[in-house]
Scaffold this active site. Sequence first.
Site, PDB file in Angstrom:
ATOM      1  CG  ASP A  66      -2.014  -1.028   1.149  1.00  0.00           C
ATOM      2  OD1 ASP A  66      -2.397  -1.396   0.020  1.00  0.00           O
ATOM      3  OD2 ASP A  66      -2.478  -1.492   2.201  1.00  0.00           O
ATOM      4  CD  GLN A  88      -4.084  -5.394  -6.197  1.00  0.00           C
ATOM      5  OE1 GLN A  88      -3.969  -4.180  -6.153  1.00  0.00           O
ATOM      6  NE2 GLN A  88      -5.124  -6.017  -5.643  1.00  0.00           N
ATOM      7  CG  MET A  93      -5.348  -5.368  -2.276  1.00  0.00           C
ATOM      8  SD  MET A  93      -4.117  -6.437  -1.517  1.00  0.00           S
ATOM      9  CE  MET A  93      -5.082  -7.948  -1.326  1.00  0.00           C
TER      10      MET A  93
END
Length: 342
Positions: A128, A274, A170
């Site tokens: 992230d 991912q 995400m």
Amino acid sequence: MRVGVLTGGGDCPGLNAVIRGVVRKGVQEYGYDFVGFRDGWRGPLEGDTVPLDIPAVRGILPRGGTILGSSRTNPLKAENGVRRIKENLTKYEVDSLIAIGGEDTLGVAARLTDEYGINVVGVPKTIDNDLSATDYTFGFDTAVGIATEAIDRLHTTAESHMRVLVVEVMGRHAGWIALHSGLAGGANVILIPEQRFDVDQVCSWVTSRFKASYAPIVVVAEGAMPKDGEMVLKDGTQDSFGHVRLSGVGEWLAKEIEGRTGKEARTTVLGHVQRGGTPSAFDRWLATRFGLHAIDAVHDGDFGKMVALQGTDIVRVPIADATAKLKTVDPKLYSEVGVFFG
């Protein structure tokens, strides 16, 4: 000195590169011994270890995942968690720990160091890219590359059928993956958690795209929320850090778009795709450097610190500072890409 190594939280491309860098330099330059703790904080909590030496890290540089395993165990919520960790560190003669993880794993590391005197050095890991004090975390570049390739592929099928394709990526609280992959992949709408979106505006952009004889691609982060709604949850269960399971906003948005525009809309949820697979060259490079500098911090006795990338330099910052707040997308940066919407 004997050093323990653990990887916590979600798996991530580049974890093995960190482990390799730590062990290779630690053994060759400092003569340290290493022990791997399995499944994040569960390892030191339960005394679950694996041998960690140079033969154990050969050939792992290009491998995704982690040879040590991972989990979302929160030892601070376990009965006598800190005492059990201290007892196991003594049992295995471990003098210090290198904790590789994101905000939750490193949040535990900060408290163990600051409040309980356990020697921990942190390494930032999260696809992230939302940890403060570091420009990039390893795993992010790989995730963006995977998402971008998926968007590229979806353009052709969207054009073939002239339908809306919604791509859910995400990003619980930070929209870095959505922003980077959406811009790189030529998406027509990018929705991130930092900016609540207007469904009518999204539909307007979609309609505008069809008027230009093109099929739109909408990229939405899993934590994005409509102005007049709440976060879409997969279910109400929580992990040991209090996080609920996300996923579903893409499907919800596709139904809204189809109902309001009359255009067929489909959803692709990239999910754990991912996280998996071979790390990119950049992530291997960054993760390796993090590992080398992490073992240097251990050697210097500079505990309670996290290695971080600032510019092209690897520096050390207090773990507590790096986990105090999330690094989110600046509204000015998000507004830059708005010219491509619609």
